[in-house]
Design a protein around this motif. Structure first.
Motif, PDB file in Angstrom:
ATOM      1  N   VAL A  27      60.863  43.703   2.179  1.00 26.87           N
ATOM      2  CA  VAL A  27      59.766  44.251   4.204  1.00 26.87           C
ATOM      3  C   VAL A  27      58.979  45.197   3.690  1.00 26.87           C
ATOM      4  CG1 VAL A  27      61.933  43.129   5.322  1.00 26.87           C
ATOM      5  CG2 VAL A  27      61.847  45.483   4.860  1.00 26.87           C
ATOM      6  N   LEU A  28      59.084  46.627   2.894  1.00 28.95           N
ATOM      7  CA  LEU A  28      58.088  47.550   2.929  1.00 28.95           C
ATOM      8  C   LEU A  28      56.980  47.288   1.858  1.00 28.95           C
ATOM      9  CD1 LEU A  28      60.938  50.092   1.785  1.00 28.95           C
ATOM     10  CD2 LEU A  28      60.254  49.425   4.302  1.00 28.95           C
ATOM     11  N   ASP A  29      55.787  47.455   2.819  1.00 27.41           N
ATOM     12  CA  ASP A  29      54.431  47.103   2.309  1.00 27.41           C
ATOM     13  C   ASP A  29      55.034  48.302   1.234  1.00 27.41           C
ATOM     14  OD1 ASP A  29      52.512  46.427   2.460  1.00 27.41           O
ATOM     15  OD2 ASP A  29      51.330  48.501   2.684  1.00 27.41           O
ATOM     16  N   ALA A  30      53.726  48.261   0.369  1.00 30.04           N
ATOM     17  CA  ALA A  30      53.554  48.830  -0.826  1.00 30.04           C
ATOM     18  C   ALA A  30      53.040  50.705  -0.570  1.00 30.04           C
ATOM     19  CB  ALA A  30      52.753  48.460  -2.155  1.00 30.04           C
ATOM     20  N   GLN A  31      52.132  50.287   0.374  1.00 28.98           N
ATOM     21  CA  GLN A  31      51.255  51.327   0.840  1.00 28.98           C
ATOM     22  C   GLN A  31      52.147  52.672   2.528  1.00 28.98           C
ATOM     23  OE1 GLN A  31      47.322  50.528   1.855  1.00 28.98           O
ATOM     24  NE2 GLN A  31      47.659  49.064   0.951  1.00 28.98           N
ATOM     25  N   LEU A  32      54.118  51.602   2.229  1.00 29.01           N
ATOM     26  CA  LEU A  32      54.157  52.814   2.881  1.00 29.01           C
ATOM     27  C   LEU A  32      54.186  54.035   3.381  1.00 29.01           C
ATOM     28  CD1 LEU A  32      57.154  52.158   5.129  1.00 29.01           C
ATOM     29  CD2 LEU A  32      58.335  53.014   3.664  1.00 29.01           C
ATOM     30  N   VAL A  33      54.059  54.929   4.678  1.00 30.30           N
ATOM     31  CA  VAL A  33      53.971  55.800   5.006  1.00 30.30           C
ATOM     32  C   VAL A  33      55.352  55.996   6.517  1.00 30.30           C
ATOM     33  CG1 VAL A  33      53.751  57.776   6.631  1.00 30.30           C
ATOM     34  CG2 VAL A  33      51.651  56.636   4.610  1.00 30.30           C
ATOM     35  N   TYR A  34      56.402  56.971   5.439  1.00 26.58           N
ATOM     36  CA  TYR A  34      57.853  56.756   6.581  1.00 26.58           C
ATOM     37  C   TYR A  34      58.224  58.175   6.381  1.00 26.58           C
ATOM     38  CZ  TYR A  34      62.605  55.116   7.419  1.00 26.58           C
ATOM     39  OH  TYR A  34      63.864  54.256   8.333  1.00 26.58           O
ATOM     40  N   VAL A  35      58.356  58.071   8.313  1.00 29.64           N
ATOM     41  CA  VAL A  35      58.566  59.683   8.424  1.00 29.64           C
ATOM     42  C   VAL A  35      59.899  59.525   9.193  1.00 29.64           C
ATOM     43  CG1 VAL A  35      57.946  61.538  10.005  1.00 29.64           C
ATOM     44  CG2 VAL A  35      55.964  59.856   8.969  1.00 29.64           C
ATOM     45  N   HIS A  36      60.312  60.840   8.556  1.00 29.26           N
ATOM     46  CA  HIS A  36      61.889  60.205   9.685  1.00 29.26           C
ATOM     47  C   HIS A  36      62.193  61.440  10.217  1.00 29.26           C
ATOM     48  CE1 HIS A  36      64.827  59.076   6.030  1.00 29.26           C
ATOM     49  NE2 HIS A  36      63.116  59.231   5.064  1.00 29.26           N
ATOM     50  N   SER A  37      63.201  61.285  11.543  1.00 24.23           N
ATOM     51  CA  SER A  37      62.943  62.161  12.857  1.00 24.23           C
ATOM     52  C   SER A  37      63.179  63.981  12.698  1.00 24.23           C
ATOM     53  CB  SER A  37      63.806  61.526  13.390  1.00 24.23           C
ATOM     54  OG  SER A  37      65.705  61.829  13.105  1.00 24.23           O
ATOM     55  N   THR A  38      63.998  63.992  10.811  1.00 25.97           N
ATOM     56  CA  THR A  38      64.041  65.449  10.445  1.00 25.97           C
ATOM     57  C   THR A  38      62.393  65.395  10.260  1.00 25.97           C
ATOM     58  OG1 THR A  38      64.127  64.926   8.211  1.00 25.97           O
ATOM     59  CG2 THR A  38      66.239  64.829  10.076  1.00 25.97           C
ATOM     60  N   GLY A  39      61.277  64.771   9.953  1.00 25.50           N
ATOM     61  CA  GLY A  39      60.387  65.671   9.897  1.00 25.50           C
ATOM     62  C   GLY A  39      59.780  64.887   8.069  1.00 25.50           C
ATOM     63  N   LEU A  40      60.735  64.374   7.228  1.00 22.52           N
ATOM     64  CA  LEU A  40      60.369  64.186   6.634  1.00 22.52           C
ATOM     65  C   LEU A  40      59.555  62.785   5.949  1.00 22.52           C
ATOM     66  CD1 LEU A  40      61.902  65.064   3.756  1.00 22.52           C
ATOM     67  CD2 LEU A  40      64.653  63.412   3.640  1.00 22.52           C
ATOM     68  N   VAL A  41      58.530  63.177   4.942  1.00 23.06           N
ATOM     69  CA  VAL A  41      58.513  61.838   5.246  1.00 23.06           C
ATOM     70  C   VAL A  41      58.185  61.205   3.220  1.00 23.06           C
ATOM     71  CG1 VAL A  41      55.647  61.486   4.442  1.00 23.06           C
ATOM     72  CG2 VAL A  41      56.324  63.679   6.149  1.00 23.06           C
ATOM     73  N   HIS A  42      58.026  60.146   3.553  1.00 23.58           N
ATOM     74  CA  HIS A  42      58.553  59.309   2.171  1.00 23.58           C
ATOM     75  C   HIS A  42      57.416  58.769   2.365  1.00 23.58           C
ATOM     76  CE1 HIS A  42      62.881  60.031   1.860  1.00 23.58           C
ATOM     77  NE2 HIS A  42      62.232  60.796   0.534  1.00 23.58           N
ATOM     78  N   ASP A  43      57.138  57.964   0.762  1.00 25.27           N
ATOM     79  CA  ASP A  43      56.279  56.436   0.222  1.00 25.27           C
ATOM     80  C   ASP A  43      57.532  55.717  -0.309  1.00 25.27           C
ATOM     81  OD1 ASP A  43      56.914  57.127  -2.305  1.00 25.27           O
ATOM     82  OD2 ASP A  43      55.085  57.745  -2.357  1.00 25.27           O
ATOM     83  N   LYS A  44      57.309  54.583  -0.027  1.00 26.38           N
ATOM     84  CA  LYS A  44      58.171  53.618  -0.772  1.00 26.38           C
ATOM     85  C   LYS A  44      59.377  54.421  -1.715  1.00 26.38           C
ATOM     86  CE  LYS A  44      58.875  48.563  -1.335  1.00 26.38           C
ATOM     87  NZ  LYS A  44      57.750  47.315  -1.797  1.00 26.38           N
ATOM     88  N   PRO A  45      58.657  54.312  -2.727  1.00 28.27           N
ATOM     89  CA  PRO A  45      60.143  54.505  -3.778  1.00 28.27           C
ATOM     90  C   PRO A  45      60.007  55.579  -3.511  1.00 28.27           C
ATOM     91  CG  PRO A  45      57.170  54.674  -4.594  1.00 28.27           C
ATOM     92  CD  PRO A  45      57.209  54.176  -3.539  1.00 28.27           C
ATOM     93  N   GLN A  46      60.028  56.736  -2.722  1.00 28.21           N
ATOM     94  CA  GLN A  46      60.618  57.932  -2.666  1.00 28.21           C
ATOM     95  C   GLN A  46      62.236  57.382  -1.233  1.00 28.21           C
ATOM     96  OE1 GLN A  46      57.674  60.244  -1.026  1.00 28.21           O
ATOM     97  NE2 GLN A  46      57.688  61.641  -2.753  1.00 28.21           N
ATOM     98  N   LEU A  47      61.381  56.970  -0.308  1.00 25.99           N
ATOM     99  CA  LEU A  47      62.179  56.417   1.015  1.00 25.99           C
ATOM    100  C   LEU A  47      64.007  55.410  -0.322  1.00 25.99           C
ATOM    101  CD1 LEU A  47      63.370  56.210   3.456  1.00 25.99           C
ATOM    102  CD2 LEU A  47      61.669  53.883   3.290  1.00 25.99           C
ATOM    103  N   LEU A  48      62.548  54.643  -0.941  1.00 29.00           N
ATOM    104  CA  LEU A  48      63.966  53.957  -1.517  1.00 29.00           C
ATOM    105  C   LEU A  48      65.150  54.206  -2.596  1.00 29.00           C
ATOM    106  CD1 LEU A  48      62.328  51.124  -2.705  1.00 29.00           C
ATOM    107  CD2 LEU A  48      63.636  50.813  -1.690  1.00 29.00           C
ATOM    108  N   ASP A  49      64.433  55.860  -3.446  1.00 28.53           N
ATOM    109  CA  ASP A  49      65.890  56.930  -4.062  1.00 28.53           C
ATOM    110  C   ASP A  49      66.234  57.362  -3.221  1.00 28.53           C
ATOM    111  OD1 ASP A  49      65.761  57.923  -6.421  1.00 28.53           O
ATOM    112  OD2 ASP A  49      65.564  59.819  -5.311  1.00 28.53           O
TER     113      ASP A  49
END
Length: 127
Positions: A27-49
């Motif tokens: 369900v994740l797009d290749a261009q994902l920008v994911y910002v956690h409530s802590t301020g940590l920012v991930h792209d798709k590969p980083q989030l999956l890891d």
């Protein structure tokens, strides 16, 4: 479309709790920008890891979801409450956040392209 996106978000939350990385990846797009409530920012590969090695969710719940559609793009807002453990140490994690999500319809499917969580007081959940 609104019901389909809310159902897709429910599936994503269930996959987080189950540790189903392939289900999450789907369900994740290749261009994902994911910002956690802590301020940590991930792209798709980083989030999956991160999901594979740094956290285990015991519960992920959503409340008050509203979908704002616009063609092949939809903005979803609502509360999220989660509980889990950081890995490898097992430190407890729990938070309530207001979440904004950007969903895009691409190649015949809806994908999560943007995620921004901001912590809110736990009392917001009961409202």
């Amino acid at each position: 479309m609104q019901e389909a996106l809310i159902a897709l978000e429910a599936q994503r939350c269930q996959a987080l709790v189950a540790g189903d990385l392939s289900g999450i990846d789907a369900v994740l797009d290749a261009q994902l920008v994911y910002v956690h409530s802590t301020g940590l920012v991930h792209d798709k590969p980083q989030l999956l890891d991160f999901l594979a090695h740094r956290i285990r969710y015991e519960a992920v719940e959503r409340q008050g979801l509203v979908v704002h559609p616009h063609g092949d793009v939809a903005w979803m807002t609502g509360l999220m409450r989660l509980r889990g453990q950081r890995m490898p140490g097992g430190e407890a994690v729990a938070s309530t956040a207001f979440v904004s999500q950007l969903w895009v319809h691409t190649a015949g499917a809806w994908k999560l392209r943007g995620f921004q969580a901001t912590r809110v007081d736990d009392a917001a959940w009961a409202k």
